[in-house]
Design a protein around this motif. Structure first.
Motif, PDB file in Angstrom:
ATOM      1  N   LYS A  61       0.807  -1.217   0.000  1.00  0.00           N
ATOM      2  CA  LYS A  61       0.000   0.000   0.000  1.00  0.00           C
ATOM      3  C   LYS A  61       0.845   1.274   0.000  1.00  0.00           C
ATOM      4  O   LYS A  61       0.305   2.373   0.035  1.00  0.00           O
ATOM      5  CB  LYS A  61      -0.949  -0.001   1.196  1.00  0.00           C
ATOM      6  CG  LYS A  61      -1.999  -1.087   1.084  1.00  0.00           C
ATOM      7  CD  LYS A  61      -3.009  -0.995   2.193  1.00  0.00           C
ATOM      8  CE  LYS A  61      -4.067  -2.084   2.031  1.00  0.00           C
ATOM      9  NZ  LYS A  61      -5.090  -2.007   3.061  1.00  0.00           N
ATOM     10  N   VAL A  62       2.167   1.128  -0.030  1.00  0.00           N
ATOM     11  CA  VAL A  62       3.067   2.282  -0.077  1.00  0.00           C
ATOM     12  C   VAL A  62       3.590   2.414  -1.501  1.00  0.00           C
ATOM     13  O   VAL A  62       4.181   1.478  -2.047  1.00  0.00           O
ATOM     14  CB  VAL A  62       4.229   2.128   0.927  1.00  0.00           C
ATOM     15  CG1 VAL A  62       5.249   3.238   0.743  1.00  0.00           C
ATOM     16  CG2 VAL A  62       3.694   2.126   2.355  1.00  0.00           C
ATOM     17  N   ILE A  63       3.370   3.564  -2.094  1.00  0.00           N
ATOM     18  CA  ILE A  63       3.848   3.816  -3.453  1.00  0.00           C
ATOM     19  C   ILE A  63       5.323   4.197  -3.424  1.00  0.00           C
ATOM     20  O   ILE A  63       6.115   3.722  -4.232  1.00  0.00           O
ATOM     21  CB  ILE A  63       3.008   4.923  -4.130  1.00  0.00           C
ATOM     22  CG1 ILE A  63       1.560   4.453  -4.260  1.00  0.00           C
ATOM     23  CG2 ILE A  63       3.595   5.313  -5.475  1.00  0.00           C
ATOM     24  CD1 ILE A  63       0.589   5.518  -4.669  1.00  0.00           C
ATOM     25  N   ALA A  64       5.702   5.063  -2.481  1.00  0.00           N
ATOM     26  CA  ALA A  64       7.095   5.504  -2.408  1.00  0.00           C
ATOM     27  C   ALA A  64       7.387   6.127  -1.053  1.00  0.00           C
ATOM     28  O   ALA A  64       6.494   6.619  -0.369  1.00  0.00           O
ATOM     29  CB  ALA A  64       7.384   6.529  -3.503  1.00  0.00           C
ATOM     30  N   VAL A  65       8.660   6.086  -0.679  1.00  0.00           N
ATOM     31  CA  VAL A  65       9.174   6.818   0.480  1.00  0.00           C
ATOM     32  C   VAL A  65      10.149   7.840  -0.095  1.00  0.00           C
ATOM     33  O   VAL A  65      11.116   7.478  -0.761  1.00  0.00           O
ATOM     34  CB  VAL A  65       9.880   5.882   1.482  1.00  0.00           C
ATOM     35  CG1 VAL A  65      10.537   6.690   2.591  1.00  0.00           C
ATOM     36  CG2 VAL A  65       8.898   4.873   2.058  1.00  0.00           C
ATOM     37  N   GLU A  66       9.870   9.117   0.142  1.00  0.00           N
ATOM     38  CA  GLU A  66      10.679  10.190  -0.450  1.00  0.00           C
ATOM     39  C   GLU A  66      11.202  11.135   0.622  1.00  0.00           C
ATOM     40  O   GLU A  66      10.658  11.217   1.720  1.00  0.00           O
ATOM     41  CB  GLU A  66       9.831  10.989  -1.449  1.00  0.00           C
ATOM     42  CG  GLU A  66       9.312  10.162  -2.600  1.00  0.00           C
ATOM     43  CD  GLU A  66       8.436  10.957  -3.553  1.00  0.00           C
ATOM     44  OE1 GLU A  66       7.904  12.025  -3.151  1.00  0.00           O
ATOM     45  OE2 GLU A  66       8.278  10.514  -4.702  1.00  0.00           O
ATOM     46  N   ASN A  67      12.239  11.877   0.254  1.00  0.00           N
ATOM     47  CA  ASN A  67      12.805  12.936   1.091  1.00  0.00           C
ATOM     48  C   ASN A  67      13.205  12.444   2.477  1.00  0.00           C
ATOM     49  O   ASN A  67      13.012  13.138   3.477  1.00  0.00           O
ATOM     50  CB  ASN A  67      11.836  14.117   1.214  1.00  0.00           C
ATOM     51  CG  ASN A  67      11.429  14.665  -0.137  1.00  0.00           C
ATOM     52  OD1 ASN A  67      12.264  14.829  -1.016  1.00  0.00           O
ATOM     53  ND2 ASN A  67      10.152  14.918  -0.326  1.00  0.00           N
ATOM     54  N   LEU A  68      13.783  11.249   2.544  1.00  0.00           N
ATOM     55  CA  LEU A  68      14.207  10.687   3.820  1.00  0.00           C
ATOM     56  C   LEU A  68      15.444  11.415   4.330  1.00  0.00           C
ATOM     57  O   LEU A  68      16.424  11.563   3.617  1.00  0.00           O
ATOM     58  CB  LEU A  68      14.512   9.188   3.671  1.00  0.00           C
ATOM     59  CG  LEU A  68      15.052   8.473   4.905  1.00  0.00           C
ATOM     60  CD1 LEU A  68      14.041   8.507   6.052  1.00  0.00           C
ATOM     61  CD2 LEU A  68      15.419   7.037   4.561  1.00  0.00           C
TER      62      LEU A  68
END
Length: 126
Positions: free
Chosen positions: A92-99
């Motif tokens: 259900k997670v499309i992307a993790v950004e700006n970590l």
């Protein structure tokens, strides 16, 4: 997907490393943390399909040498990168950004812990 699902996913991933997750507001959680290591997940801010996630890993640190403190920061940094990488594989997670990951500058609780804080934008499916 909502805040509850995302919180549960992070709780499960942090549990792999032996962290107990505390989820409450900034003014309440420090009083609730009585055993370290612990993880602190302030309320996730949702905006459309994006959730702003902040996760703090806390370790005992009052009596650590600077060398050992740096080792703990290095370890928790790797754990946070791995945790958010695994989160990005959730269906259900499309992307993790700006970590971003940064060592804490002071204690959040009266236990004298050291901390590492990660912040990321998590793009989710509804």
């Amino acid at each position: 997907m909502n805040r509850t699902y995302l919180t549960r996913a992070i709780r499960e991933l942090a549990g792999v490393y032996g962290y107990t997750i505390h989820t409450d507001t900034d003014d309440r959680t420090p009083r609730e943390i009585v055993l370290l290591p612990a993880a602190w997940l302030p309320p996730i801010r949702l905006k459309e399909v994006e959730g702003r996630v902040e996760l703090r890993l806390l370790h005992p640190g009052a009596k650590l040498s600077s060398e050992r403190r740096n080792e703990v920061w290095s370890q928790t940094e790797l754990q946070l990168f791995d945790l958010f990488t695994q989160l990005s594989t959730d269906p259900k997670v499309i992307a993790v950004e700006n970590l971003t990951v940064q060592p804490g500058s002071g204690a959040y609780t009266p236990h004298g812990e050291i901390s590492q804080t990660a912040k990321a934008d998590v793009i989710i499916c509804f």
